[in-house]
Scaffold this active site. Structure first.
Site, PDB file in Angstrom:
ATOM      1  N   GLU A   1       0.528  -1.172  -0.005  1.00  0.00           N
ATOM      2  CA  GLU A   1      -0.083   0.138   0.099  1.00  0.00           C
ATOM      3  C   GLU A   1       0.919   1.201  -0.133  1.00  0.00           C
ATOM      4  OE1 GLU A   1      -3.366   2.299   2.693  1.00  0.00           O
ATOM      5  OE2 GLU A   1      -2.745   0.285   3.159  1.00  0.00           O
TER       6      GLU A   1
ATOM      7  N   LYS B   1      -8.199 -15.124  16.279  1.00  0.00           N
ATOM      8  CA  LYS B   1      -8.351 -14.719  14.807  1.00  0.00           C
ATOM      9  C   LYS B   1      -9.875 -14.385  14.510  1.00  0.00           C
ATOM     10  CE  LYS B   1      -4.363 -17.545  13.657  1.00  0.00           C
ATOM     11  NZ  LYS B   1      -3.926 -19.059  13.026  1.00  0.00           N
TER      12      LYS B   1
ATOM     13  N   ASP C   1       1.776 -14.235  12.947  1.00  0.00           N
ATOM     14  CA  ASP C   1       0.789 -14.885  11.872  1.00  0.00           C
ATOM     15  C   ASP C   1      -0.125 -13.734  11.522  1.00  0.00           C
ATOM     16  OD1 ASP C   1      -1.373 -16.160  11.284  1.00  0.00           O
ATOM     17  OD2 ASP C   1      -1.538 -17.533  12.856  1.00  0.00           O
TER      18      ASP C   1
END
Length: 592
Positions: free
Chosen positions: A270, A402, A478
């Protein structure tokens, strides 16, 4: 047939028995002779000592379990325990002596081979003749019969299976990659087994890549293959690789945090993200730096179990939350690792289902595997006292991993960090191109009120996930744990008479580690080394992981400060049009 000689008068009483054992090849007869020499049968003595051995072992294990539950030191023993240990040693010595000697004799040559003398020559010769004329032909005939029986009992491999195995062996022995590719395309050799069959991870990735292109009919040109250590990911990071994705890494900083300067690596595609974070770092540095504090440090895992009734589920809940039982549960949990230290257990009931949220420290590892092993130890331990407990899953989503969850926002998970800084009025105007009042008003209406209108859960910030993801990818974390690690509340307030800006970020669940997983890869390890947090801390376990968490929070602070300033000054669209758009013909690239 066999001449027997009378023993000399000077021999001991045991001599006839020894002579008989030497000349009698039948072990059962010898055992019978030994059995008759003791006051009671030998099988009875063996039974007594075997029973004694297992009885005292069971008794000592029960006592050891009771001591653990009652937090009694193991070295404090009673008279009955001392007697049990003596009985254990006695029975152990007897059993080792009896069965151990017999085991050794099976590897040693017989007495007749070692101590044969002249008077036994006739016996030996006659025995050899018998072996040659009678025994060996019988053994040969028995072996032939057994081979014939086995051949009839076990059917041969089907022709198809033989051809399949022969094809795999022939293909794997070839040096020609083309033959191996053809076998993978045809399905003769599974793609996932190439590493183990070829013994070369790079060659396996190359062949798998070519087979994939032929099967799919699409080119993978542009995805790099060379220049990567595929051995380093085998069995730990990625399965069935066909290449690797290139993500550019930029540097923001120096970030002045807690008196130290850090050059923060950010892996992103980005545009403007690194530049914006770098501007925030500059503003913080020119204002004297930022400070951070870690509120909590503990990874969680929450299994779900089911009982026959809500009452039984509540019984286990009360047992786990009873402070008197915590020490016993800690001993059981902490066996999983020398770094795992149980901190807390919180329970929640839904009907007859119980959710148990275990929290523990994990050193410099992120710690999901570590806490899972500790939880499994506790579940196995509880099964004896709660035999009706049905373990539904090691993870019941009450952890929560998550996924955005209020329990992480409230209770925290991983490292809970607060980072703050005071930006002077001069820096706000010259570097950030805005003013303090505008920033405070924008933060209230956007990050607080606007997020509340959207029903945000942990999303009271401008773009914390941008910085967290970029640092996570660069340092081998992660990426999926960006979900809860990006929980952040950004606060801004005018201080020092309204001239300066106080800005802070509160992040309750940053999940990072400096050992294990992707941190071991060369590129990610280099980024950790740049930050000074590579590997495990030698001085204090967990220090490197905690420092990395504060760096993440400090980088988020810089990113929030710069982006909010750009929005306040009306520069967001202009800067993205300048730095986040490509002049290349995208249509041409897509068609090539």
């Amino acid at each position: 047939m066999f001449p027997r000689q009378r023993p000399f008068p000077t021999q001991s009483a045991a001599a006839p028995s020894s002579e008989k054992m030497k000349r009698n090849p039948n072990p059962k007869a010898a055992a019978a002779g030994s059995d008759a020499a003791v006051p009671f049968p030998l099988y009875l003595a063996n039974g007594v000592f075997l029973t004694l051995f297992f009885s005292v072992v069971y008794f000592l294990l029960i006592r050891w379990r009771e001591k653990i539950r009652n937090s009694t030191p193991l070295h404090v023993v009673t008279v009955s325990e001392i007697a049990a240990m003596v009985a254990f040693l006695a029975s152990f010595v007897y059993l080792i002596g009896f069965f151990g000697v017999d085991f050794l004799h099976s590897f040693l040559p017989s007495r007749s081979d070692l101590w044969a003398d002249d008077e036994d020559e006739t016996t030996t010769i006659n025995t050899n003749k018998i072996n040659k004329t009678i025994v060996k032909p019988m053994v040969k005939q028995m072996n032939e019969q057994r081979e014939f029986t086995v051949a009839k009992t076990i059917p041969p491999l089907p022709p198809v299976a033989k051809q399949q195995k022969k094809l795999e062996d022939d293909v794997m022995s070839l040096d020609d990659d083309e033959e191996v590719v053809k076998s993978v395309v045809s399905g003769a050799v599974p793609s996932y087994s190439l590493e183990s069959k070829l013994g070369n991870c790079f060659r396996a990735a190359k062949i798998r890549r070519e087979a994939l292109q032929r099967v799919s009919g699409r080119s993978m040109e542009g995805l790099p293959l060379d220049g990567f250590d595929y051995e380093s990911i085998l069995g730990q990071c990625c399965e069935m690789p066909v290449g690797f994705v290139q993500i550019p890494v930029g540097i923001a900083g120096p970030l002045l945090l807690d008196g130290r300067e850090y050059s923060v690596p950010m892996a992103t595609t980005e545009g403007c993200l690194v530049a914006s974070t770098n501007r925030g770092c500059k503003a913080i540095h020119m204002s004297g730096g930022a400070t951070s504090v870690i509120l909590r440090d503990g990874m969680t895992r929450a299994p779900v179990v089911r009982f026959g009734s809500a009452r039984r589920a509540a019984d286990l809940k009360f047992f786990l939350e009873d402070p008197d039982n915590f020490d016993t549960l800690s001993v059981v949990f902490n066996r999983s690792s020398r770094f795992a230290k149980l901190q807390d257990i919180k329970c929640a009931i839904a009907g007859k289902n119980l959710y148990m949220r275990f929290t523990c420290s994990t050193g410099d590892a992120m710690g999901m595997n570590m806490v899972s092993k500790g939880v499994q130890n506790v579940l196995d331990f509880l099964q004896s006292d709660f035999p009706d407990m049905d373990v539904i899953g090691i993870s019941g989503n009450y952890c929560s991993d998550k996924k955005p969850a209020a329990v992480n926002w409230i209770e925290g998970r991983g490292k809970s960090v607060v980072c703050e800084a005071v930006i002077t009025e001069e820096v706000v105007k010259k570097v950030l191109k805005t003013d303090v009042a505008s920033l405070v008003e924008l933060n209230m209406l956007k990050n607080l009120a606007g997020s509340a209108m959207a029903g945000a859960l942990g999303g009271f910030n401008a773009h914390a996930a941008n910085i967290v993801s970029a640092v996570f990818i660069a340092t081998g974390q992660d990426p999926a744990q960006n979900v809860e690690s990006s929980h952040c509340m950004t606060m801004m307030e005018a201080v020092n008479g309204g001239k300066d800006l106080h800005i802070s970020v509160t992040m309750p669940s940053i999940e990072v580690g400096t050992v294990g997983g992707g941190t071991q890869l060369a590129s990610q390890s280099a980024c950790l080394n740049l930050l000074g947090v590579k590997g495990a801390s030698r001085e204090a376990p967990g220090d490197n992981a905690r420092m990395l968490a504060t760096i993440v929070a400090g980088s988020v602070l810089a990113g929030e400060l710069s982006l909010m300033s750009a929005i306040s000054a009306g520069q967001l669209v202009k800067s993205h049009m300048k730095y986040n758009r490509s002049n290349r013909d995208l249509a041409q690239v897509a068609s090539s």
